[in-house]
Design a protein around this motif. Structure first.
Motif, PDB file in Angstrom:
ATOM      1  N   GLU A  35      54.008 -21.065  66.064  1.00 29.98           N
ATOM      2  CA  GLU A  35      55.103 -21.728  65.344  1.00 29.98           C
ATOM      3  C   GLU A  35      55.744 -20.774  64.357  1.00 29.98           C
ATOM      4  OE1 GLU A  35      53.239 -25.354  64.067  1.00 29.98           O
ATOM      5  OE2 GLU A  35      53.608 -26.311  66.010  1.00 29.98           O
ATOM      6  N   LYS A  36      54.910 -19.940  63.722  1.00 36.51           N
ATOM      7  CA  LYS A  36      55.419 -18.922  62.792  1.00 36.51           C
ATOM      8  C   LYS A  36      56.282 -17.906  63.556  1.00 36.51           C
ATOM      9  CE  LYS A  36      55.391 -16.444  58.968  1.00 36.51           C
ATOM     10  NZ  LYS A  36      56.089 -16.893  57.787  1.00 36.51           N
ATOM     11  N   MET A  37      55.813 -17.532  64.737  1.00 39.96           N
ATOM     12  CA  MET A  37      56.548 -16.544  65.529  1.00 39.96           C
ATOM     13  C   MET A  37      57.934 -17.053  65.899  1.00 39.96           C
ATOM     14  SD  MET A  37      54.873 -13.902  65.701  1.00 39.96           S
ATOM     15  CE  MET A  37      53.256 -13.440  65.196  1.00 39.96           C
ATOM     16  N   LEU A  40      60.080 -16.511  62.965  1.00 43.21           N
ATOM     17  CA  LEU A  40      60.430 -15.084  62.826  1.00 43.21           C
ATOM     18  C   LEU A  40      61.483 -14.676  63.856  1.00 43.21           C
ATOM     19  CD1 LEU A  40      56.930 -13.410  62.198  1.00 43.21           C
ATOM     20  CD2 LEU A  40      58.720 -13.902  60.530  1.00 43.21           C
ATOM     21  N   LEU A  41      61.394 -15.284  65.017  1.00 41.64           N
ATOM     22  CA  LEU A  41      62.369 -14.985  66.075  1.00 41.64           C
ATOM     23  C   LEU A  41      63.772 -15.408  65.633  1.00 41.64           C
ATOM     24  CD1 LEU A  41      62.300 -14.009  69.099  1.00 41.64           C
ATOM     25  CD2 LEU A  41      62.338 -16.395  69.719  1.00 41.64           C
ATOM     26  N   ARG A  42      63.849 -16.618  65.088  1.00 39.82           N
ATOM     27  CA  ARG A  42      65.156 -17.118  64.645  1.00 39.82           C
ATOM     28  C   ARG A  42      65.695 -16.292  63.479  1.00 39.82           C
ATOM     29  NH1 ARG A  42      62.934 -22.182  66.196  1.00 39.82           N
ATOM     30  NH2 ARG A  42      62.089 -22.569  64.138  1.00 39.82           N
ATOM     31  N   LYS A  48      61.310 -10.860  71.025  1.00 35.27           N
ATOM     32  CA  LYS A  48      61.157 -11.979  71.953  1.00 35.27           C
ATOM     33  C   LYS A  48      59.742 -12.521  71.890  1.00 35.27           C
ATOM     34  CE  LYS A  48      60.531  -9.141  76.107  1.00 35.27           C
ATOM     35  NZ  LYS A  48      60.926  -8.999  77.506  1.00 35.27           N
ATOM     36  N   TRP A  49      59.576 -13.673  72.460  1.00 30.91           N
ATOM     37  CA  TRP A  49      58.273 -14.309  72.378  1.00 30.91           C
ATOM     38  C   TRP A  49      57.970 -15.081  73.651  1.00 30.91           C
ATOM     39  CZ3 TRP A  49      54.153 -13.486  69.712  1.00 30.91           C
ATOM     40  CH2 TRP A  49      53.114 -14.422  69.727  1.00 30.91           C
ATOM     41  N   PHE A  93      50.131  -9.440  63.673  1.00 25.71           N
ATOM     42  CA  PHE A  93      51.513  -9.575  63.206  1.00 25.71           C
ATOM     43  C   PHE A  93      52.211  -8.212  63.201  1.00 25.71           C
ATOM     44  CE2 PHE A  93      50.233 -13.766  62.311  1.00 25.71           C
ATOM     45  CZ  PHE A  93      51.356 -14.535  62.053  1.00 25.71           C
ATOM     46  N   SER A  94      51.480  -7.150  62.872  1.00 20.10           N
ATOM     47  CA  SER A  94      52.074  -5.803  62.912  1.00 20.10           C
ATOM     48  C   SER A  94      52.483  -5.464  64.335  1.00 20.10           C
ATOM     49  CB  SER A  94      51.076  -4.744  62.426  1.00 20.10           C
ATOM     50  OG  SER A  94      50.730  -4.985  61.100  1.00 20.10           O
ATOM     51  N   GLN A  95      51.638  -5.852  65.280  1.00 18.53           N
ATOM     52  CA  GLN A  95      51.957  -5.600  66.693  1.00 18.53           C
ATOM     53  C   GLN A  95      53.246  -6.332  67.083  1.00 18.53           C
ATOM     54  OE1 GLN A  95      50.737  -3.705  69.077  1.00 18.53           O
ATOM     55  NE2 GLN A  95      51.979  -4.575  70.735  1.00 18.53           N
ATOM     56  N   PHE A  96      53.288  -7.620  66.775  1.00 16.64           N
ATOM     57  CA  PHE A  96      54.413  -8.426  67.253  1.00 16.64           C
ATOM     58  C   PHE A  96      55.729  -8.094  66.545  1.00 16.64           C
ATOM     59  CE2 PHE A  96      50.888 -11.590  68.299  1.00 16.64           C
ATOM     60  CZ  PHE A  96      50.779 -11.109  69.593  1.00 16.64           C
ATOM     61  N   THR A  97      55.629  -7.507  65.341  1.00 17.22           N
ATOM     62  CA  THR A  97      56.867  -7.159  64.633  1.00 17.22           C
ATOM     63  C   THR A  97      57.147  -5.649  64.707  1.00 17.22           C
ATOM     64  OG1 THR A  97      55.580  -7.130  62.582  1.00 17.22           O
ATOM     65  CG2 THR A  97      56.847  -9.114  63.023  1.00 17.22           C
ATOM     66  N   GLY A  98      56.408  -4.955  65.565  1.00 15.93           N
ATOM     67  CA  GLY A  98      56.695  -3.534  65.809  1.00 15.93           C
ATOM     68  C   GLY A  98      56.391  -2.620  64.634  1.00 15.93           C
ATOM     69  N   LYS A  99      55.319  -2.946  63.890  1.00 17.21           N
ATOM     70  CA  LYS A  99      54.964  -2.109  62.732  1.00 17.21           C
ATOM     71  C   LYS A  99      53.870  -1.102  63.138  1.00 17.21           C
ATOM     72  CE  LYS A  99      57.183  -4.584  59.446  1.00 17.21           C
ATOM     73  NZ  LYS A  99      56.973  -6.017  59.429  1.00 17.21           N
ATOM     74  N   PRO A 100      53.730  -0.013  62.360  1.00 16.47           N
ATOM     75  CA  PRO A 100      52.742   1.025  62.728  1.00 16.47           C
ATOM     76  C   PRO A 100      51.302   0.499  62.805  1.00 16.47           C
ATOM     77  CG  PRO A 100      54.170   1.779  60.947  1.00 16.47           C
ATOM     78  CD  PRO A 100      54.509   0.339  61.178  1.00 16.47           C
TER      79      PRO A 100
END
Ligand SMILES: Cc1ncc(C[n+]2csc(CCOP(=O)(O)OP(=O)(O)O)c2C)c(N)n1
Length: 265
Positions: A35-37, A40-42, A48-49, A93-100
């Motif tokens: 639900e959080k994702m 974040l998508l919006r 994408k999710w 969350f770092s993975q899904f938002t493309g963080k190091p």
């Protein structure tokens, strides 16, 4: 055959209150993250999710039933595998938002990730190859004399790939302890099952390979948990593959992408 109309019947035989609570908590966690994702998508913070909403019982029930040292090969709707294995949320969350700090160090913002530490083999986009890799993992355990099962996930659409046939066939011939979990959610991307295959149900395919096929209501966490526990226990003693067909449904579309803003000038 189980279908979307089948009422969920919970049978808690042999399960303690503590186990039921653990299963419930494990089931809710990926839903809250998803639900959080979607928020974040919006907000444009996620590209994408792929939603597993509605299918969580399959991932969670399976991961809860296996030993931590047994490998799982998830796909794009199996967030519950990652949460049950205890991956810290900041890494997810770092993975899904493309963080190091993510598993792919910011190179990717999706489920294309794995971790030896958590005994998870990551997927690639091409449907099917994870099935043969599961055979390899199971063969490795077998050669070392380790009583471990390997669980690999596939969608119903992906079973149309040749990899599915090759992997199940060799596992059958070599008695590899692999649970081939088919998440039958009625669609392959946007293609309904009726236009994808002619078999009535996937456990029928097990007959052709000469192996056991078991069908469960994939939305019934207790049925998934008890069935995988029972199968894994038996397969550790007597190595062999099993097709586990989980009937479920996809509550969201195939995937959700970042909304594109169009500015009129
Ligand atoms: C070899 C290959 N062909 C096509 C695709 C494009 N594709 C991505 S997901 C998908 C459908 C997957 O269907 P299914 O396995 O039923 O899983 P679902 O996403 O419906 O849960 C397709 C055709 C791909 N990724 N790989």
């Amino acid at each position: 055959m189980v279908n979307a109309e089948t009422p969920i019947r919970y049978d808690r035989t042999g399960l303690s209150d503590e186990t039921l609570l653990d299963l419930y908590k494990a089931l809710v966690k990926p839903r809250l993250i998803e639900e959080k994702m979607l928020v974040l998508l919006r907000q444009g913070k996620l590209a994408k999710w792929f939603s597993g909403i509605g299918q969580e019982a399959i991932s969670v029930g399976t991961a809860m039933a296996l030993q931590p040292n047994e490998y799982i090969l998830p796909m794009h709707r199996n967030l519950g595998i990652f949460t049950v294995r205890g991956i810290p949320l900041h890494r997810l969350f770092s993975q899904f938002t493309g963080k190091p700090g993510g598993f792919t160090k910011g190179r990717d913002r999706s489920f294309h990730m794995g971790s030896q530490e958590y005994r998870i083999v990551g997927m690639i986009s091409h449907l099917g190859p994870q099935l043969g890799v599961a055979d390899g993992v199971a063969l490795g355990h077998l050669l070392k004399g380790e009583p471990c099962v390997t669980a690999v996930f596939t969608g119903d659409g992906a079973t149309s790939e040749g990899d599915f046939h090759e992997s199940v066939n060799v596992a059958a011939v070599w008695d590899l302890p692999v649970i081939f979990i088919i998440e039958n959610n009625g669609y392959g991307l946007s293609t309904p099952s009726s236009e994808q295959f002619r078999c009535r149900q996937f456990i029928d395919k097990a007959i052709g390979y000469g192996i056991e096929g078991v069908q469960v209501d994939g939305n019934n966490i207790l049925e998934v948990f008890s069935t995988v526990s029972r199968l894994a226990e038996s397969m550790r003693e007597r190595p062999r593959p099993v097709i586990l067909e989980c009937i479920t449904f996809r509550m969201r579309g195939h995937n959700r992408v970042l909304p594109i803003r169009i500015t009129l000038i």
